[in-house]
Scaffold this active site. Structure first.
Site, mmCIF file in Angstrom:
data_model
loop_
_atom_site.group_PDB
_atom_site.id
_atom_site.type_symbol
_atom_site.label_atom_id
_atom_site.label_comp_id
_atom_site.label_asym_id
_atom_site.label_seq_id
_atom_site.Cartn_x
_atom_site.Cartn_y
_atom_site.Cartn_z
ATOM 1 N N HIS A 164 7.408 4.793 12.720
ATOM 2 C CA HIS A 164 7.624 5.642 11.542
ATOM 3 C C HIS A 164 6.368 6.197 10.910
ATOM 4 O O HIS A 164 6.420 6.931 9.915
ATOM 5 C CB HIS A 164 8.379 4.856 10.465
ATOM 6 C CG HIS A 164 7.534 3.800 9.806
ATOM 7 N ND1 HIS A 164 6.661 4.072 8.778
ATOM 8 C CD2 HIS A 164 7.421 2.477 10.043
ATOM 9 C CE1 HIS A 164 6.052 2.964 8.401
ATOM 10 N NE2 HIS A 164 6.486 1.976 9.157
ATOM 11 N N GLU B 244 -0.522 -9.118 -1.117
ATOM 12 C CA GLU B 244 -1.001 -8.564 0.157
ATOM 13 C C GLU B 244 -2.239 -7.685 -0.080
ATOM 14 O O GLU B 244 -2.301 -6.513 0.321
ATOM 15 C CB GLU B 244 0.073 -7.784 0.915
ATOM 16 C CG GLU B 244 -0.241 -7.593 2.384
ATOM 17 C CD GLU B 244 0.832 -6.789 3.120
ATOM 18 O OE1 GLU B 244 1.105 -5.643 2.752
ATOM 19 O OE2 GLU B 244 1.408 -7.331 4.069
ATOM 20 N N ASP C 232 0.805 -1.231 0.000
ATOM 21 C CA ASP C 232 0.000 0.000 0.000
ATOM 22 C C ASP C 232 0.831 1.270 0.000
ATOM 23 O O ASP C 232 0.396 2.317 0.461
ATOM 24 C CB ASP C 232 -0.908 -0.015 1.242
ATOM 25 C CG ASP C 232 -0.127 -0.345 2.514
ATOM 26 O OD1 ASP C 232 1.098 -0.117 2.519
ATOM 27 O OD2 ASP C 232 -0.727 -0.832 3.490
ATOM 28 N N HIS D 246 13.994 4.858 12.018
ATOM 29 C CA HIS D 246 13.682 5.119 10.610
ATOM 30 C C HIS D 246 14.376 6.417 10.195
ATOM 31 O O HIS D 246 14.349 7.390 10.948
ATOM 32 C CB HIS D 246 12.159 5.238 10.465
ATOM 33 C CG HIS D 246 11.664 5.192 9.055
ATOM 34 N ND1 HIS D 246 11.897 6.204 8.145
ATOM 35 C CD2 HIS D 246 10.935 4.258 8.387
ATOM 36 C CE1 HIS D 246 11.331 5.892 6.982
ATOM 37 N NE2 HIS D 246 10.740 4.714 7.105
ATOM 38 N N ARG E 50 3.404 8.104 9.262
ATOM 39 C CA ARG E 50 3.178 9.510 8.923
ATOM 40 C C ARG E 50 2.073 10.133 9.769
ATOM 41 O O ARG E 50 2.156 11.304 10.136
ATOM 42 C CB ARG E 50 2.785 9.636 7.448
ATOM 43 C CG ARG E 50 3.950 9.826 6.522
ATOM 44 C CD ARG E 50 3.531 9.927 5.075
ATOM 45 N NE ARG E 50 4.690 9.762 4.207
ATOM 46 C CZ ARG E 50 5.361 10.773 3.662
ATOM 47 N NH1 ARG E 50 4.975 12.010 3.847
ATOM 48 N NH2 ARG E 50 6.418 10.548 2.914
ATOM 49 N N GLU F 152 -1.978 4.986 3.446
ATOM 50 C CA GLU F 152 -1.976 3.608 2.950
ATOM 51 C C GLU F 152 -3.373 3.039 2.708
ATOM 52 O O GLU F 152 -3.571 2.250 1.774
ATOM 53 C CB GLU F 152 -1.203 2.711 3.919
ATOM 54 C CG GLU F 152 0.308 2.957 3.937
ATOM 55 C CD GLU F 152 0.746 4.166 4.748
ATOM 56 O OE1 GLU F 152 -0.120 4.799 5.408
ATOM 57 O OE2 GLU F 152 1.949 4.497 4.729
HETATM 58 C C1 UD1 Z 1 6.982 4.657 3.332
HETATM 59 C C2 UD1 Z 1 5.537 4.299 2.949
HETATM 60 C C3 UD1 Z 1 4.848 3.599 4.107
HETATM 61 C C4 UD1 Z 1 5.661 2.430 4.617
HETATM 62 C C5 UD1 Z 1 7.069 2.898 4.945
HETATM 63 C C6 UD1 Z 1 7.940 1.749 5.345
HETATM 64 C C7 UD1 Z 1 4.320 5.812 1.484
HETATM 65 C C8 UD1 Z 1 3.525 7.049 1.352
HETATM 66 N N1 UD1 Z 1 4.782 5.527 2.689
HETATM 67 O O1 UD1 Z 1 6.910 5.620 4.384
HETATM 68 O O2 UD1 Z 1 3.587 3.103 3.640
HETATM 69 O O3 UD1 Z 1 5.056 1.927 5.775
HETATM 70 O O4 UD1 Z 1 7.650 3.503 3.768
HETATM 71 O O5 UD1 Z 1 9.110 2.186 5.978
HETATM 72 O O6 UD1 Z 1 4.530 5.142 0.494
HETATM 73 N N2 UD1 Z 1 14.539 7.942 4.031
HETATM 74 C C9 UD1 Z 1 15.913 7.794 3.955
HETATM 75 N N3 UD1 Z 1 16.443 6.610 3.573
HETATM 76 C C10 UD1 Z 1 15.672 5.539 3.259
HETATM 77 C C11 UD1 Z 1 14.270 5.677 3.360
HETATM 78 C C12 UD1 Z 1 13.728 6.885 3.744
HETATM 79 O O7 UD1 Z 1 16.645 8.734 4.222
HETATM 80 O O8 UD1 Z 1 16.204 4.472 2.919
HETATM 81 C C13 UD1 Z 1 13.962 9.241 4.446
HETATM 82 C C14 UD1 Z 1 13.992 10.284 3.313
HETATM 83 O O9 UD1 Z 1 14.215 11.543 3.852
HETATM 84 C C15 UD1 Z 1 12.573 10.197 2.748
HETATM 85 C C16 UD1 Z 1 11.783 9.951 4.033
HETATM 86 O O10 UD1 Z 1 12.599 9.063 4.787
HETATM 87 O O11 UD1 Z 1 12.149 11.374 2.085
HETATM 88 C C17 UD1 Z 1 10.402 9.408 3.853
HETATM 89 O O12 UD1 Z 1 10.374 8.288 2.981
HETATM 90 P P1 UD1 Z 1 8.978 7.880 2.290
HETATM 91 O O13 UD1 Z 1 9.212 6.658 1.466
HETATM 92 O O14 UD1 Z 1 8.363 9.039 1.616
HETATM 93 O O15 UD1 Z 1 8.029 7.580 3.503
HETATM 94 P P2 UD1 Z 1 8.136 6.596 4.705
HETATM 95 O O16 UD1 Z 1 7.734 7.375 5.907
HETATM 96 O O17 UD1 Z 1 9.406 5.866 4.694
HETATM 97 N N1 UDP Z 2 12.791 -4.113 9.384
HETATM 98 C C1 UDP Z 2 14.137 -4.273 9.117
HETATM 99 N N2 UDP Z 2 15.044 -3.485 9.786
HETATM 100 C C2 UDP Z 2 14.672 -2.567 10.697
HETATM 101 C C3 UDP Z 2 13.279 -2.395 10.964
HETATM 102 C C4 UDP Z 2 12.368 -3.175 10.289
HETATM 103 O O1 UDP Z 2 14.521 -5.106 8.290
HETATM 104 O O2 UDP Z 2 15.542 -1.897 11.265
HETATM 105 C C5 UDP Z 2 11.818 -4.916 8.639
HETATM 106 C C6 UDP Z 2 10.821 -5.682 9.474
HETATM 107 O O3 UDP Z 2 11.319 -6.971 9.764
HETATM 108 C C7 UDP Z 2 9.594 -5.738 8.592
HETATM 109 C C8 UDP Z 2 9.719 -4.487 7.747
HETATM 110 O O4 UDP Z 2 11.052 -4.023 7.883
HETATM 111 O O5 UDP Z 2 9.637 -6.859 7.701
HETATM 112 C C9 UDP Z 2 8.748 -3.454 8.196
HETATM 113 O O6 UDP Z 2 9.054 -2.259 7.566
HETATM 114 P P1 UDP Z 2 8.500 -0.873 8.056
HETATM 115 O O7 UDP Z 2 8.189 -0.921 9.511
HETATM 116 O O8 UDP Z 2 9.452 0.166 7.571
HETATM 117 O O9 UDP Z 2 7.181 -0.688 7.182
HETATM 118 P P2 UDP Z 2 5.671 -1.176 7.358
HETATM 119 O O10 UDP Z 2 5.665 -2.650 7.524
HETATM 120 O O11 UDP Z 2 5.102 -0.432 8.518
HETATM 121 O O12 UDP Z 2 5.031 -0.737 6.073
#
Ligand code: UD1
Ligand code: UDP
Length: 374
Positions: free
Chosen positions: A214, A119, A97, A246, A216, A133
């Site tokens: 993490h 999923e 999602d 995160h 939003r 999501e």
């Molecule tokens: C995204 C997904 C969320 C999911 C989450 C898993 C959307 C809208 N949100 O949220 O559904 O649960 O991923 O973690 O699709 N960043 C880094 N390095 C990384 C990843 C992220 O620096 O490897 C930072 C960046 O500043 C980036 C910010 O995190 O802009 C947000 O990343 P983004 O993918 O937009 O949203 P998440 O909160 O990670």
């Molecule tokens: N995870 C990981 N390293 C971490 C934290 C989480 O590999 O430091 C894995 C965790 O096992 C799970 C997935 O990341 O499979 C969950 O990701 P996240 O919480 O970012 O996203 P969500 O599931 O909420 O979309």
């Protein structure tokens, strides 16, 4: 005739839940398998690609610091559309999602390419929890021709939305396949998960609580309340909290301000999947707002307190291994202390591992064969 399957993903959880599907499809000569990562995440995505041995054919490298939803979505639509025009897939497969999954489905729809959704059918029935999501997955559900529902509950949610039953396959959750795969890899090569040794030694004798956060919808006050709960829990000398933070700056700034320097809180960089699986096995309790962790912790019999108002994953709650505790400081602290101090309460949650209606079998491989039927 060989069918071209384009798998689109971009974040850590999508990569974790997609790699078992990619491995299975690549082992089947009937498919030409093409992977496209949006790299909506960068470092956290690359950690998974590396351990799973996946080298994507296309990498859009879209992550920007503190990216906005509209900026990201616009870039995703044009980027993913370009890849689809070049590859001309018979099917596009998306997972979950995220913005990448939603834009991947929409770009495929604009080209009248069939979409399969891994999923499928998770619903909280609240468009702001989780945000965005819930709407992303409803958009994908409207477009998809094949719905791989992890559980019978998620299949039922789709049927309630008038998705034809013939288009739904109950597959189990691919995160369980991922967890089993990484556990087998780590059993064969323990060095893959040995990087926590220093923290394990530092916290020897303490009761470990694993933390992730993490969402939003929790940015601002919600995260501050969560941080304060962690600070109050850390006031106990018998516990230690291991918290891979995160990299989203909205999360980091709050956690750094509230928790930096606390002796029994280890705020660390995101762990790669073998190390996170190690943390799951080490901890007594998981405290999280993550979706995936709500699935993994119950599979391992670890109590998981979910810092959210609602969940689209009712199976862990029904099985008694997961509990919704919201984002209020006092409630989180009380629930953690109850698990720490009340043996009966703890073992009631730790014992519950019923996966009725949550089959963890890799039958999605069979279901994906339906991709041949165009
Ligand atoms: C995204 C997904 C969320 C999911 C989450 C898993 C959307 C809208 N949100 O949220 O559904 O649960 O991923 O973690 O699709 N960043 C880094 N390095 C990384 C990843 C992220 O620096 O490897 C930072 C960046 O500043 C980036 C910010 O995190 O802009 C947000 O990343 P983004 O993918 O937009 O949203 P998440 O909160 O990670
Ligand atoms: N995870 C990981 N390293 C971490 C934290 C989480 O590999 O430091 C894995 C965790 O096992 C799970 C997935 O990341 O499979 C969950 O990701 P996240 O919480 O970012 O996203 P969500 O599931 O909420 O979309």
């Amino acid at each position: 005739m060989t069918k071209t399957i384009l798998l689109v993903f971009g974040t850590r959880p999508e990569a974790i839940k997609m790699f078992p599907v990619i491995h299975a499809l690549k082992a089947d000569p009937r498919f030409r398998v093409v992977t496209c990562v949006s790299a909506q995440h960068r470092g956290m995505l690359d950690q998974v690609l590396e351990i799973a041995g996946i080298v994507p054919e296309h990498d859009l490298d879209l992550m920007r610091p503190d990216q906005t939803l509209d900026g990201l979505t616009a870039a995703l639509l044009t980027g993913l559309g370009g890849v689809m025009d070049a590859e001309k897939p018979d099917w596009v497969v998306v997972q979950g999602d995220t913005a990448t999954a939603m834009a991947g489905a929409l770009a495929a729809y604009y080209r009248k390419v069939a979409v399969a959704h891994v999923e499928a059918g998770l619903r909280s029935h609240n468009i702001y929890h989780p945000w965005p999501e819930e709407v992303n997955r409803k958009i994908i559900g409207t477009i998809a021709a094949l719905h791989f529902a992890p559980t019978t509950t998620s299949a039922e949610a789709l049927i309630a939305e008038n998705v034809p039953a013939a288009a739904i396959h109950v597959t189990g959750n691919t995160v369980i396949d991922a967890l089993q795969w990484v556990s087998a890899r780590t059993a064969a090569d323990p060095a893959l998960a040995s990087g926590l040794a220093e923290i394990e030694a530092r916290f020897a004798g303490k009761r470990i609580i694993g933390v992730t956060s993490h969402r939003r919808e929790n940015f601002g006050g919600g995260l501050e309340a969560i941080a304060e709960a962690i600070r109050q829990i850390a006031a106990r000398e018998d516990v230690a909290l291991i918290f891979p933070v995160h990299p989203n700056p909205n999360v980091r700034k709050v956690m750094d301000a509230a928790l930096a320097g606390l002796p029994n809180v280890a705020m660390i960089e995101p762990l790669d999947y073998p190390h996170f699986a190690r943390l799951l096995s080490l901890c007594e309790i998981m405290l999280t707002d993550s979706g995936g962790v709500q699935e993994e912790a119950p599979a391992l019999g670890k109590p998981v307190l979910v810092m959210r108002e609602t969940t689209e994953r009712p199976e862990g709650i029904a099985a008694g291994t997961a509990k919704l505790v919201g984002t209020q400081t006092a409630r989180i602290v009380t629930e953690i202390f109850t698990l720490l101090d009340d043996k009966a309460a703890y073992s009631a949650m730790a014992r519950a591992q019923s996966f009725r209606g949550w089959p963890c079998c890799p039958s999605y491989r069979g279901a994906l064969r339906a991709c041949r039927v165009n």
